[in-house]
Scaffold this motif. Structure first.
Motif, PDB file in Angstrom:
ATOM      1  N   ARG A   1       0.836  -1.212   0.000  1.00 37.11           N
ATOM      2  CA  ARG A   1       0.000   0.000   0.000  1.00 37.11           C
ATOM      3  C   ARG A   1       0.867   1.257   0.000  1.00 37.11           C
ATOM      4  NH1 ARG A   1      -3.486  -3.491   3.055  1.00 37.11           N
ATOM      5  NH2 ARG A   1      -5.538  -3.591   2.042  1.00 37.11           N
ATOM      6  N   GLN A   2       1.996   1.179   0.666  1.00 37.58           N
ATOM      7  CA  GLN A   2       2.923   2.311   0.641  1.00 37.58           C
ATOM      8  C   GLN A   2       3.398   2.583  -0.775  1.00 37.58           C
ATOM      9  OE1 GLN A   2       6.247   1.898   3.363  1.00 37.58           O
ATOM     10  NE2 GLN A   2       7.262   3.751   2.622  1.00 37.58           N
ATOM     11  N   PHE A   3       3.644   1.514  -1.523  1.00 36.33           N
ATOM     12  CA  PHE A   3       4.065   1.681  -2.917  1.00 36.33           C
ATOM     13  C   PHE A   3       2.945   2.290  -3.753  1.00 36.33           C
ATOM     14  CE2 PHE A   3       4.392   0.279  -7.316  1.00 36.33           C
ATOM     15  CZ  PHE A   3       5.682   0.657  -7.636  1.00 36.33           C
ATOM     16  N   LEU A   4       1.721   1.822  -3.569  1.00 30.46           N
ATOM     17  CA  LEU A   4       0.592   2.366  -4.331  1.00 30.46           C
ATOM     18  C   LEU A   4       0.381   3.842  -4.019  1.00 30.46           C
ATOM     19  CD1 LEU A   4      -2.016  -0.547  -4.135  1.00 30.46           C
ATOM     20  CD2 LEU A   4      -0.539   0.068  -6.049  1.00 30.46           C
ATOM     21  N   THR A   5       0.574   4.216  -2.767  1.00 32.13           N
ATOM     22  CA  THR A   5       0.476   5.629  -2.399  1.00 32.13           C
ATOM     23  C   THR A   5       1.572   6.432  -3.090  1.00 32.13           C
ATOM     24  OG1 THR A   5      -0.485   5.078  -0.237  1.00 32.13           O
ATOM     25  CG2 THR A   5       0.515   7.254  -0.468  1.00 32.13           C
ATOM     26  N   PHE A   6       2.790   5.889  -3.067  1.00 30.77           N
ATOM     27  CA  PHE A   6       3.903   6.531  -3.759  1.00 30.77           C
ATOM     28  C   PHE A   6       3.627   6.637  -5.256  1.00 30.77           C
ATOM     29  CE2 PHE A   6       7.787   5.767  -6.240  1.00 30.77           C
ATOM     30  CZ  PHE A   6       8.545   6.876  -5.896  1.00 30.77           C
ATOM     31  N   MET A   7       3.036   5.592  -5.826  1.00 28.56           N
ATOM     32  CA  MET A   7       2.746   5.544  -7.260  1.00 28.56           C
ATOM     33  C   MET A   7       1.835   6.688  -7.708  1.00 28.56           C
ATOM     34  SD  MET A   7       0.767   2.478  -9.303  1.00 28.56           S
ATOM     35  CE  MET A   7      -0.844   3.088  -8.737  1.00 28.56           C
ATOM     36  N   THR A   8       0.925   7.092  -6.872  1.00 28.46           N
ATOM     37  CA  THR A   8      -0.015   8.151  -7.243  1.00 28.46           C
ATOM     38  C   THR A   8       0.505   9.545  -6.878  1.00 28.46           C
ATOM     39  OG1 THR A   8      -1.203   7.914  -5.128  1.00 28.46           O
ATOM     40  CG2 THR A   8      -1.998   6.615  -7.002  1.00 28.46           C
ATOM     41  N   GLY A   9       1.683   9.611  -6.288  1.00 29.06           N
ATOM     42  CA  GLY A   9       2.252  10.886  -5.876  1.00 29.06           C
ATOM     43  C   GLY A   9       3.182  11.483  -6.914  1.00 29.06           C
ATOM     44  N   PRO A  10       3.625  12.711  -6.693  1.00 23.88           N
ATOM     45  CA  PRO A  10       4.410  13.442  -7.695  1.00 23.88           C
ATOM     46  C   PRO A  10       5.778  12.852  -8.007  1.00 23.88           C
ATOM     47  CG  PRO A  10       4.292  14.666  -5.633  1.00 23.88           C
ATOM     48  CD  PRO A  10       3.322  13.542  -5.516  1.00 23.88           C
ATOM     49  N   ASP A  11       6.424  12.170  -7.052  1.00 22.11           N
ATOM     50  CA  ASP A  11       7.743  11.603  -7.336  1.00 22.11           C
ATOM     51  C   ASP A  11       7.652  10.533  -8.418  1.00 22.11           C
ATOM     52  OD1 ASP A  11       9.077  13.219  -5.558  1.00 22.11           O
ATOM     53  OD2 ASP A  11       8.903  11.823  -3.888  1.00 22.11           O
ATOM     54  N   PHE A  12       6.672   9.642  -8.309  1.00 18.95           N
ATOM     55  CA  PHE A  12       6.456   8.603  -9.320  1.00 18.95           C
ATOM     56  C   PHE A  12       5.899   9.215 -10.599  1.00 18.95           C
ATOM     57  CE2 PHE A  12       3.964   5.547 -11.622  1.00 18.95           C
ATOM     58  CZ  PHE A  12       4.555   4.304 -11.441  1.00 18.95           C
ATOM     59  N   GLN A  13       4.886  10.025 -10.465  1.00 17.43           N
ATOM     60  CA  GLN A  13       4.197  10.594 -11.626  1.00 17.43           C
ATOM     61  C   GLN A  13       5.129  11.437 -12.499  1.00 17.43           C
ATOM     62  OE1 GLN A  13       0.784  10.164 -12.675  1.00 17.43           O
ATOM     63  NE2 GLN A  13       1.144   8.415 -11.342  1.00 17.43           N
ATOM     64  N   SER A  14       6.103  12.078 -11.880  1.00  7.74           N
ATOM     65  CA  SER A  14       7.045  12.907 -12.643  1.00  7.74           C
ATOM     66  C   SER A  14       7.995  12.071 -13.486  1.00  7.74           C
ATOM     67  CB  SER A  14       7.854  13.801 -11.689  1.00  7.74           C
ATOM     68  OG  SER A  14       6.999  14.708 -11.008  1.00  7.74           O
ATOM     69  N   ILE A  15       8.147  10.794 -13.134  1.00  5.77           N
ATOM     70  CA  ILE A  15       9.018   9.903 -13.890  1.00  5.77           C
ATOM     71  C   ILE A  15       8.338   9.410 -15.167  1.00  5.77           C
ATOM     72  CG2 ILE A  15      10.168   7.636 -13.825  1.00  5.77           C
ATOM     73  CD1 ILE A  15      10.604   8.098 -10.808  1.00  5.77           C
TER      74      ILE A  15
END
Length: 335
Positions: free
Chosen positions: A265-279
């Motif tokens: 779930r921590q990964f899924l939260t990260f996935m929807t955040g700007p650090d992941f999305q900017s990649i």
């Protein structure tokens, strides 16, 4: 920093603690092979997530998105996946039917995809409209509709992906069905003469295209941005189709069998955040589903913007996918 001098008791305590500290948490993510390639998002995503979780990401890549679902069905409860990333909304009904996924119980903000997709099990991370990408050095007058593609010059070949293994291949199947309906089989019968080959996944198809094996390939409206940004060329463009374009919304979910659901779930939260999305934009070459740190590169402003979007419900796809693939197979194999 470890102190230079330790008492014998302290040194003994440290020696017992080291093995425990060395057992770094691992998150196993199943995805498609282009995501984990050296030029894909995978390496950067793993590095960025590791900084937030004190863990490592172990990628397991398969040829394409449909094969993800096939692999999960084969593995069943024995799957090692904690997170599955790379299915799309066309497949979520079938994915849920496996019983291998559970609700994410997350409420991310700022996600924006065509149709406003929202689901209790799967979260979107990017999207893109399918398009015919063509080589401007070979094709001076590209097709302006699916009808023109279907009925065009057989000498101008296209590489497509297999709908049995590939989400782009499935997307084209659904695109043709959306436009032609009951006459989709006839359309495939005409288009087959233009098909150079059918590949298992997107990577093989796009590789053949860029090697000059065919002047057209089934990809995304976003694909030309790669060539502009990474290669400084406008040679490859997307053909705008008057009927509209089918959209793909890619999703991820956590498995019921995961050994560390909190980390998943921590990964899924990260996935929807700007650090992941900017990649995503400059590695997966898709549109981000969430907010990025910076505006998209200027090349994205020049892309084809479909006036009409096709998207079937996953229930409709699940009910008809086998029959529509059989229709495709019959048309493509007919002499």
């Amino acid at each position: 920093m470890r102190k230079t001098f330790l008492t014998s008791i302290a040194a003994l305590a440290v020696s017992f603690a080291l093995p425990a500290l060395a057992q770094e948490k691992t998150l196993t993510v199943y995805t498609y092979e282009s995501f984990v390639s050296e030029w894909g998002p995978g390496p950067k995503v793993a590095e960025a997530f590791a900084k937030t979780c004190g863990c490592k990401v172990e990628w397991v890549g398969v040829a394409d998105g449909v094969e993800l679902l096939t692999r999960l069905k084969l593995e069943g409860d024995g799957t090692e996946a904690d997170v599955v990333l790379g299915l799309d909304t066309n497949l979520i009904t079938e994915a849920k039917a496996t019983g291998l996924f559970e609700a994410h119980n997350l409420k991310p903000e700022g996600l924006t995809v065509p149709g406003g997709f929202s689901d209790d099990t799967f979260l979107p991370y990017d999207y893109g409209h399918f398009a015919v990408i063509y080589d401007t050095e070979t094709i001076k007058t590209p097709p302006t509709s699916l009808k023109e593609l279907v009925e065009g010059d057989p000498a101008q070949k296209i590489v497509i992906e297999d709908p049995r293994t590939s989400t782009p291949g499935l997307g084209l199947l659904l695109w043709v069905k959306s436009v032609y309906g009951d006459k989709a089989g006839e359309a495939w019968g005409k288009l087959k003469d233009r098909v150079l080959t059918v590949t298992p996944g997107w990577s093989e198809a796009y590789g053949l295209f860029t090697k000059g094996e065919a002047p057209m390939v089934l990809s995304y409206t976003t694909s030309p941005a790669y060539h502009v940004i990474a290669e400084n060329t406008e040679r490859y463009k997307a053909a705008a189709f008057s009927e509209g374009h089918y959209v793909q919304i890619e999703v991820a979910g956590l498995t019921r069998t995961s050994d560390d659901k909190d980390l998943a779930r921590q990964f899924l939260t990260f996935m929807t955040g700007p650090d992941f999305q900017s990649i995503i934009p400059e590695t997966n070459w898709m549109m981000p589903a969430g907010k990025t740190k910076d505006p998209l590169p200027a090349a994205f402003d020049t892309l084809v913007k479909p006036e009409k979007t096709f998207l079937m419900s996953s229930d409709e796809v699940a009910a008809n996918r086998k029959a529509w693939i059989d229709e495709w197979l019959a048309a493509m194999s007919a002499k």
